[in-house]
Scaffold this motif. Sequence first.
Motif, PDB file in Angstrom:
ATOM      1  N   MET A 221      25.676  49.391  38.492  1.00  0.00           N
ATOM      2  CA  MET A 221      26.503  49.460  39.706  1.00  0.00           C
ATOM      3  C   MET A 221      26.897  48.063  40.169  1.00  0.00           C
ATOM      4  O   MET A 221      28.067  47.811  40.507  1.00  0.00           O
ATOM      5  CB  MET A 221      25.715  50.164  40.817  1.00  0.00           C
ATOM      6  N   ARG A 222      25.950  47.140  40.184  1.00  0.00           N
ATOM      7  CA  ARG A 222      26.242  45.783  40.674  1.00  0.00           C
ATOM      8  C   ARG A 222      27.247  45.084  39.755  1.00  0.00           C
ATOM      9  O   ARG A 222      28.164  44.404  40.235  1.00  0.00           O
ATOM     10  CB  ARG A 222      24.943  44.966  40.803  1.00  0.00           C
ATOM     11  N   VAL A 223      27.080  45.284  38.429  1.00  0.00           N
ATOM     12  CA  VAL A 223      28.018  44.650  37.496  1.00  0.00           C
ATOM     13  C   VAL A 223      29.414  45.260  37.674  1.00  0.00           C
ATOM     14  O   VAL A 223      30.419  44.543  37.739  1.00  0.00           O
ATOM     15  CB  VAL A 223      27.521  44.790  36.042  1.00  0.00           C
ATOM     16  N   ALA A 224      29.465  46.592  37.794  1.00  0.00           N
ATOM     17  CA  ALA A 224      30.774  47.254  37.965  1.00  0.00           C
ATOM     18  C   ALA A 224      31.459  46.757  39.228  1.00  0.00           C
ATOM     19  O   ALA A 224      32.662  46.442  39.231  1.00  0.00           O
ATOM     20  CB  ALA A 224      30.589  48.770  38.016  1.00  0.00           C
ATOM     21  N   GLY A 225      30.692  46.665  40.323  1.00  0.00           N
ATOM     22  CA  GLY A 225      31.271  46.211  41.590  1.00  0.00           C
ATOM     23  C   GLY A 225      31.744  44.765  41.507  1.00  0.00           C
ATOM     24  O   GLY A 225      32.826  44.424  41.993  1.00  0.00           O
ATOM     25  N   CYS A 226      30.923  43.899  40.883  1.00  0.00           N
ATOM     26  CA  CYS A 226      31.315  42.484  40.748  1.00  0.00           C
ATOM     27  C   CYS A 226      32.582  42.366  39.911  1.00  0.00           C
ATOM     28  O   CYS A 226      33.478  41.574  40.214  1.00  0.00           O
ATOM     29  CB  CYS A 226      30.185  41.669  40.115  1.00  0.00           C
ATOM     30  N   LYS A 227      32.658  43.163  38.849  1.00  0.00           N
ATOM     31  CA  LYS A 227      33.859  43.132  37.992  1.00  0.00           C
ATOM     32  C   LYS A 227      35.088  43.538  38.810  1.00  0.00           C
ATOM     33  O   LYS A 227      36.160  42.937  38.686  1.00  0.00           O
ATOM     34  CB  LYS A 227      33.657  44.088  36.802  1.00  0.00           C
ATOM     35  N   MET A 228      34.911  44.547  39.664  1.00  0.00           N
ATOM     36  CA  MET A 228      36.035  44.960  40.515  1.00  0.00           C
ATOM     37  C   MET A 228      36.459  43.840  41.449  1.00  0.00           C
ATOM     38  O   MET A 228      37.648  43.625  41.691  1.00  0.00           O
ATOM     39  CB  MET A 228      35.651  46.200  41.337  1.00  0.00           C
ATOM     40  N   VAL A 229      35.464  43.121  41.998  1.00  0.00           N
ATOM     41  CA  VAL A 229      35.782  42.000  42.896  1.00  0.00           C
ATOM     42  C   VAL A 229      36.543  40.931  42.118  1.00  0.00           C
ATOM     43  O   VAL A 229      37.577  40.427  42.578  1.00  0.00           O
ATOM     44  CB  VAL A 229      34.490  41.412  43.522  1.00  0.00           C
ATOM     45  N   ILE A 230      36.068  40.601  40.910  1.00  0.00           N
ATOM     46  CA  ILE A 230      36.726  39.574  40.089  1.00  0.00           C
ATOM     47  C   ILE A 230      38.188  39.975  39.823  1.00  0.00           C
ATOM     48  O   ILE A 230      39.114  39.187  40.000  1.00  0.00           O
ATOM     49  CB  ILE A 230      35.981  39.386  38.743  1.00  0.00           C
ATOM     50  N   ASP A 231      38.377  41.235  39.427  1.00  0.00           N
ATOM     51  CA  ASP A 231      39.735  41.691  39.098  1.00  0.00           C
ATOM     52  C   ASP A 231      40.646  41.668  40.323  1.00  0.00           C
ATOM     53  O   ASP A 231      41.779  41.176  40.265  1.00  0.00           O
ATOM     54  CB  ASP A 231      39.695  43.120  38.521  1.00  0.00           C
ATOM     55  N   SER A 232      40.138  42.197  41.441  1.00  0.00           N
ATOM     56  CA  SER A 232      40.983  42.254  42.645  1.00  0.00           C
ATOM     57  C   SER A 232      41.324  40.850  43.125  1.00  0.00           C
ATOM     58  O   SER A 232      42.467  40.576  43.500  1.00  0.00           O
ATOM     59  CB  SER A 232      40.266  42.993  43.779  1.00  0.00           C
ATOM     60  N   VAL A 233      40.316  39.963  43.128  1.00  0.00           N
ATOM     61  CA  VAL A 233      40.562  38.621  43.655  1.00  0.00           C
ATOM     62  C   VAL A 233      41.485  37.849  42.714  1.00  0.00           C
ATOM     63  O   VAL A 233      42.324  37.062  43.169  1.00  0.00           O
ATOM     64  CB  VAL A 233      39.230  37.880  43.919  1.00  0.00           C
ATOM     65  N   THR A 234      41.382  38.097  41.424  1.00  0.00           N
ATOM     66  CA  THR A 234      42.307  37.448  40.475  1.00  0.00           C
ATOM     67  C   THR A 234      43.751  37.863  40.793  1.00  0.00           C
ATOM     68  O   THR A 234      44.654  37.028  40.803  1.00  0.00           O
ATOM     69  CB  THR A 234      41.914  37.828  39.029  1.00  0.00           C
ATOM     70  N   ASP A 235      43.937  39.139  41.110  1.00  0.00           N
ATOM     71  CA  ASP A 235      45.277  39.598  41.512  1.00  0.00           C
ATOM     72  C   ASP A 235      45.727  38.921  42.812  1.00  0.00           C
ATOM     73  O   ASP A 235      46.898  38.562  42.964  1.00  0.00           O
ATOM     74  CB  ASP A 235      45.286  41.122  41.737  1.00  0.00           C
ATOM     75  N   ILE A 236      44.778  38.783  43.743  1.00  0.00           N
ATOM     76  CA  ILE A 236      45.112  38.163  45.041  1.00  0.00           C
ATOM     77  C   ILE A 236      45.540  36.709  44.824  1.00  0.00           C
ATOM     78  O   ILE A 236      46.488  36.227  45.455  1.00  0.00           O
ATOM     79  CB  ILE A 236      43.892  38.249  45.998  1.00  0.00           C
ATOM     80  N   ILE A 237      44.851  36.018  43.913  1.00  0.00           N
ATOM     81  CA  ILE A 237      45.211  34.626  43.629  1.00  0.00           C
ATOM     82  C   ILE A 237      46.607  34.552  43.013  1.00  0.00           C
ATOM     83  O   ILE A 237      47.397  33.667  43.343  1.00  0.00           O
ATOM     84  CB  ILE A 237      44.146  33.971  42.710  1.00  0.00           C
ATOM     85  N   ASP A 238      46.909  35.497  42.130  1.00  0.00           N
ATOM     86  CA  ASP A 238      48.259  35.528  41.553  1.00  0.00           C
ATOM     87  C   ASP A 238      49.314  35.631  42.650  1.00  0.00           C
ATOM     88  O   ASP A 238      50.371  35.031  42.579  1.00  0.00           O
ATOM     89  CB  ASP A 238      48.411  36.735  40.603  1.00  0.00           C
ATOM     90  N   LYS A 239      48.976  36.408  43.667  1.00  0.00           N
ATOM     91  CA  LYS A 239      49.937  36.671  44.727  1.00  0.00           C
ATOM     92  C   LYS A 239      50.046  35.489  45.705  1.00  0.00           C
ATOM     93  O   LYS A 239      51.139  35.096  46.090  1.00  0.00           O
ATOM     94  CB  LYS A 239      49.474  37.931  45.471  1.00  0.00           C
ATOM     95  N   PHE A 240      48.882  34.944  46.119  1.00  0.00           N
ATOM     96  CA  PHE A 240      48.882  33.919  47.174  1.00  0.00           C
ATOM     97  C   PHE A 240      48.881  32.491  46.613  1.00  0.00           C
ATOM     98  O   PHE A 240      49.161  31.552  47.341  1.00  0.00           O
ATOM     99  CB  PHE A 240      47.663  34.100  48.086  1.00  0.00           C
ATOM    100  N   GLY A 241      48.508  32.330  45.352  1.00  0.00           N
ATOM    101  CA  GLY A 241      48.437  30.986  44.769  1.00  0.00           C
ATOM    102  C   GLY A 241      47.032  30.424  44.830  1.00  0.00           C
ATOM    103  O   GLY A 241      46.288  30.695  45.777  1.00  0.00           O
ATOM    104  N   LEU A 242      46.663  29.634  43.815  1.00  0.00           N
ATOM    105  CA  LEU A 242      45.303  29.106  43.709  1.00  0.00           C
ATOM    106  C   LEU A 242      44.974  28.141  44.850  1.00  0.00           C
ATOM    107  O   LEU A 242      43.890  28.204  45.433  1.00  0.00           O
ATOM    108  CB  LEU A 242      45.111  28.417  42.345  1.00  0.00           C
ATOM    109  N   ASP A 243      45.882  27.242  45.168  1.00  0.00           N
ATOM    110  CA  ASP A 243      45.600  26.267  46.222  1.00  0.00           C
ATOM    111  C   ASP A 243      45.388  26.965  47.560  1.00  0.00           C
ATOM    112  O   ASP A 243      44.502  26.603  48.333  1.00  0.00           O
ATOM    113  CB  ASP A 243      46.745  25.247  46.337  1.00  0.00           C
ATOM    114  N   TYR A 244      46.218  27.979  47.821  1.00  0.00           N
ATOM    115  CA  TYR A 244      46.080  28.731  49.066  1.00  0.00           C
ATOM    116  C   TYR A 244      44.714  29.419  49.101  1.00  0.00           C
ATOM    117  O   TYR A 244      44.017  29.403  50.119  1.00  0.00           O
ATOM    118  CB  TYR A 244      47.207  29.760  49.201  1.00  0.00           C
ATOM    119  N   PHE A 245      44.324  30.017  47.983  1.00  0.00           N
ATOM    120  CA  PHE A 245      43.026  30.702  47.901  1.00  0.00           C
ATOM    121  C   PHE A 245      41.894  29.740  48.233  1.00  0.00           C
ATOM    122  O   PHE A 245      41.014  30.040  49.050  1.00  0.00           O
ATOM    123  CB  PHE A 245      42.832  31.284  46.493  1.00  0.00           C
TER     124      PHE A 245
END
Lengths: 740, 200
Positions: free
Chosen positions: A226-250
């Motif tokens: 469960m913890r690995v699955a949840g962390c993977k989801m966080v990694i994936d979602s945040v990677t998408d967020i960075i694509d959208k907002f930009g790395l420097d902004y993040f």
Amino acid sequence: MGLVPRKLLGDRTLIEQIRHSDSLTEGGFYHGLELLVEREHDPITYERFYDAVHSAVMGARETSKNVAASPGARELGELLFALLTPEGHAVAVSSGLVGHQGAFRIAIKYMAENGYDRNPGIRPGDIFLACDPATSGTPHPGDVYTFIPLFSGEELIGWAAGMNHTMEAGGSVPGAWPPWSPNTFTDGYLVPPTKVGENYEDYTWLYKQFERRTRAPMFNILDEKMRVAGCKMVIDSVTDIIDKFGLDYFKATSREIIEETRRICIDNVKMLTIPGRTRYVSFRTVPYKGIVDGVWPQSAHNWLLHLHTEVQINTVEGKLHINWDKISPANFHALGGYQGILESNLWLNVMDAIGLGLKPNSGMNLAVTYDMPQGALFNPPSDKYSAGNPWSSSVPLFNGFSSGLETSKRARGFVEESWNADLCWTGIQGEITLKDGFSFGFCQMDLLGASATPARPYMDGEPLGTAWWNPSSDTGSVEEWEYVLPGIYYLCKNVLPGYCGHGKFRGGLGMQLAFVVSDEVKEAIIGKVGATTGNYFTGQASVPGGSYPAPTSTLIVYRGTNVLELMRNGEYPGGIEELYEWIDQGKFTHKGREVHKEEVGALLVRPGDVYIVVGNATGGWGDPLHRAIERVEQDVKENFVTVEAAAEIYGVPLGDDASGSISVTEGAVAKRAEIRRAREAASVPFEEFWRTERQGVVNGDMHEFVADAYAELKGFSTAFKQDFESFWQLDEETIGAEHE
Amino acid sequence: MSERDSREVLRDLETGRMSWDEVREILRQKKTLNRFSEYRSALSETTPFGDRVLLRVGEYLLVVCEPDGSHAVRCLECEHDFGDPRVNWKLSSRVRVRRTLEEFLEIYLYEEVCPEPGIAEVREYYCPGCFTLLCVECVPTGYPPMFEFLPDLASVYTDILGDTAPTDPEGEWVFEDRSLSKVEAWASTTTTVDTQGAGR
Ligand SMILES: [Zn+2]
């Protein structure tokens, strides 16, 4: 010249990065952020960004717990996901066991200090697990943290963290909070931060370790998944967020979010409190003599823990400082701990006391300072001390922090925000071996997920109303617990009338649960832990509302009962009162009865044994004689308070106690006047009390438990020694002279 | 909250007669810096001390500014004077100590959840004027009384009220715990005096 460490963060290694950030923070602003540039420049985008990262961790929690998880995580929501900075500060956290975010950075720092970025290496998809309180920040053995690094190309830009309270930790006694544990070696399967997988997949050996070293391997493996699955989801979602907002902004905005929260805490101290000093105390007992010392001679002692908290409130600078200079020293028992339990508790209490209008994250830990003396209960002299059961002692310790702030907030006029802060919990844990040979460890967490709420200056506490360390907690359903704990049947689950601290507004009533061990069981071990286990004292020594503090919790065991036989004949008690009626009538028979106010690690129980756990009551607010008469009548009607208590504690004679010729109000006025006269007769001016109590102190006229505790405290804490001796006006000469 | 409304709201809140829905509305409202003055106005209307109320230190205890400019802790039920707020008011109270199981059972009802006789004692602190219960302490025998709240009045005046700092007969008002002054006086006399439990 040695190898050159891998530079994970541009031109810095992980430890260099942590030191860099810490040095920036030393100036007062987190990471040196004097200005919140992104927030001021474009607040709408800033809030959208926070909403996106917050949704990422919330989504991870809600999905992963249904993918795989033990009942503690799935039923009670005892889990948490977070997005961390590279240094381990939490930017955004899910709901759940929120306090742990304060502790995550301890494990990250340990990995950095030990050069994990070079060996074993920190790479995308790597999984790190940590559950050793001395090195990982995990408060107690059952808490397990999982971290997965977040990369942008070659650069480490953060972490996904997942945690939950697992069902069994493999310690000296079964469960996840071993109360009989003299040192770290008996605490259980403790893993310092360790790489346990790569490419988002755990190594097989980790599951084999859980299988061999814990008593609930199936649940522990599910929880890790469960913890690995949840962390993977966080990694994936945040990677998408960075694509959208930009790395420097993040990078910039994640840190601004933490600094914004810190500033709001400071502003809230300025706005909500009255400056000054608060002191609250509670006591816990650890009776090991004759139990634990058979194997561990260093534990041949009965300890009385002094959990004294002073808060210094400065409203000019918005500063809160906690002074623990009178706390007990660390010793060879399970009720101490390390920095992680302090940071977790601190976060929870800051949230409750001054956490208004903010984004919950590590900025809250940064807003308060504290001193825990070297060698004290939560800063032990070495990493060999036990942290088996530290919530039992640290919750009352921090209740002292919140009690001070509640008192101060009320003084400032924030009536609606203040309450008794005597928060509590009780847990049952153990191991069941079925007749077919299958055995499993467990935590039975009904009472953990649902405590009574404390009384406030304007209303009663409520039963089952909260688990303040977990805003989305639940007591779980009886059916679910019976399903996951085969062999244990519920007999009843009720609130217990009159079981609270009484007052003008009374504390929330505590619960009483009764269980019977079934015929499927060969034998079972049960233990009781919790923070209402005031043991030989009340929950807190005193409460902001000034009335009676909460009564303690208890475990009652009836040996060799006939309940299984009655059940086979179709008879089942309708509640605890019926069970007691059966006892009185002789219908319920038993071969012995034990009462355990103290925390117990392992009691052997067999089919037909009944155990009753009573806990989770809170204290009262104001004088019970000031309680509205109709509230007392209502309490009696609902069987929350007995007729006798209504008359003798609240001064409202009802039913048979009422005189037929006068109204309830007239009866109450007369009875209350009578009680006030009785108070006068039973009390003395303080000076007289001071003289008699002092004489007892001088003569050493006190229980060994207490005398030993004073001796230990005077030896460890000069502040305690000074306060104690000056209050009783003692010095070596006077003691000698008055003895003669 | 407008000032007039807020006074009424706070007064009604403390009577305990508000519905949970109404309380929740108040909980959700934005907190403001003028709350302290609003609360003081509410207290000045509902307690015997009028404008002399400074702040609340307990359910029944207020710090009041006396006509001579000094400060005292007073019972809001009977106005009893507990003296200097820098001296623990408990030292000017009446105490009942419960030590036996029988005495514990009167308030905790079930033997199994009572404090342990012989190890713990339960102290009830009463107002010597009206015998209102002011505080309860469950502590080991011989444990000094807790001084739960020592407000820094100088900071309250200068930093919160934007006023001038209070003074003492000896000059500047000093933020310090002065409880020992009382104890030292007792230690220097051998017999019990002050049977009324008066503070000053
Ligand atoms: Zn009074």
